[in-house]
Design an enzyme around this catalytic site. Structure first.
Site, short mmCIF file in Angstrom:
data_model
loop_
_atom_site.label_atom_id
_atom_site.label_comp_id
_atom_site.label_asym_id
_atom_site.label_seq_id
_atom_site.Cartn_x
_atom_site.Cartn_y
_atom_site.Cartn_z
N ASN A 47 4.20 -7.40 6.73
CA ASN A 47 5.07 -6.76 7.73
C ASN A 47 4.46 -5.49 8.31
OD1 ASN A 47 5.41 -5.49 5.17
ND2 ASN A 47 7.30 -4.52 5.90
N GLU A 48 3.12 -5.37 8.28
CA GLU A 48 2.47 -4.16 8.73
C GLU A 48 2.87 -3.75 10.15
OE1 GLU A 48 0.02 -5.42 5.27
OE2 GLU A 48 1.10 -6.41 6.88
N LEU A 63 0.82 -1.20 0.00
CA LEU A 63 0.00 0.00 0.00
C LEU A 63 0.86 1.26 0.00
CD1 LEU A 63 -2.80 -0.95 2.56
CD2 LEU A 63 -2.70 -1.38 0.10
N GLY A 83 1.00 -5.20 1.37
CA GLY A 83 -0.07 -5.34 0.38
C GLY A 83 0.36 -6.11 -0.86
#
Length: 300
Positions: A175-176, A106, A151
């Site tokens: 890996n957010e 993202l 994303g």
């Protein structure tokens, strides 16, 4: 006006064009006529459909890192819709035209320093992309030819089969957590369905990115092949899946994925509200600003 909960397709794709075919591949017998090919290309994504095989190639072409911006996501959803509605298309291979990167995930600039209306529009576009890809009747094969965090990993996870270039420098994962962001429940559900609950739980809490060999060991990707063989292998896998009757494969896929899809559809507006509330918090905005500053320093 679009129905509630549906992404407005404001950017209509051009009509299919006859494309000039590239030179024959080494796999094509000499002397045979080239199959007709139709293509369209927008700013961020190029799509080419081989009418003889019924297989489309979708290439991300948004340098430097194929970030999933609002514009990119909208083009992606439009491209998937167009292929889905084309009776000549039975499968799509998704890959990148940008060296060393599949998709960086993202676009952080869409989530930082904007108003809540923009955050809601952006998140609806993320939802729409996933709903279209995860529920697609087509066979979807991800040919992951570079790193694929966050994303970008979700795009690969949403496909039926994942083949990754055999390069330990390429990594993949959700890996957010490293950015101070929580992966939403439908990211989590998609991840669990691929790798199982324990690996998904540990990976999401730690925000883990796995080098290609480790990703293969964990089942995050199905196969590793040398990068120069990636598209050849993707085509072979696609042919294997397309050898089955479409209706049996499609009904089985729907049966396996329906509960996860239905959960987001039922809670879509709530999910958007949760995202906009979370991303608007000053502590989260501060984390995102710090992350962007770190990226700028790396570039310089």
């Amino acid at each position: 006006l679009c129905p509630p909960g549906v992404l407005p397709l404001w950017c209509r794709p051009p009509a299919w064009d006859r494309a000039t075919r590239p030179p024959p591949s080494p796999l094509q017998p000499p002397g045979l006529p080239l199959a007709p090919c139709r293509s369209f290309s927008n700013n961020k994504i190029q799509v080419e459909l081989d009418e003889s095989s019924g297989v489309a190639m979708m290439k991300f072409k948004s340098p430097p890192v194929n970030s999933l911006s609002l514009e990119f996501l909208t083009e992606f959803s439009i491209g998937l819709e167009k292929l889905e509605n084309d009776r000549a298309c039975r499968g799509v291979i998704i890959t990148s035209a940008v060296p060393k990167i599949f998709s960086s995930g993202l676009d952080i600039t869409e989530m930082c320093g904007k108003n809540t209306e923009h955050y809601a529009e952006f998140w609806r576009a993320v939802q729409e992309m996933w709903l279209r890809l995860y529920s697609s009747n087509m066979v979807t094969v991800a040919a992951v030819n570079g790193s694929s965090p966050a994303g970008g990993c979700l795009v690969a996870l949403s496909c039926d089969y994942r083949i990754m270039a055999e390069n330990p420098k390429f990594s993949i994962g959700l890996n957010e957590a490293q950015l101070g962001i929580v992966a939403p429940f439908w990211f989590k559900d998609t991840f669990v369905n691929v790798v199982g609950h324990r690996i998904a739980e540990r990976s999401l809490q730690l925000g883990s990115l796995y080098p290609a060999p480790e990703a293969h060991r964990l089942g995050l990707v199905d196969e590793l092949v040398p990068e120069e063989k990636l598209l050849e292998k993707a085509a072979a896998v696609m042919a294997q899946w397309l050898a089955l009757p479409d209706h049996a494969r499609q009904l089985t896929k729907s049966m396996m994925r329906k509960a996860v899809l239905d959960r987001l559809v039922a809670h879509r507006e709530e999910d958007i509200k949760n995202f906009t509330t979370f991303i608007s918090k000053e502590s989260i905005q501060k984390s995102l600003r710090m992350y962007m500053e770190m990226l700028k320093k790396r570039k310089s």
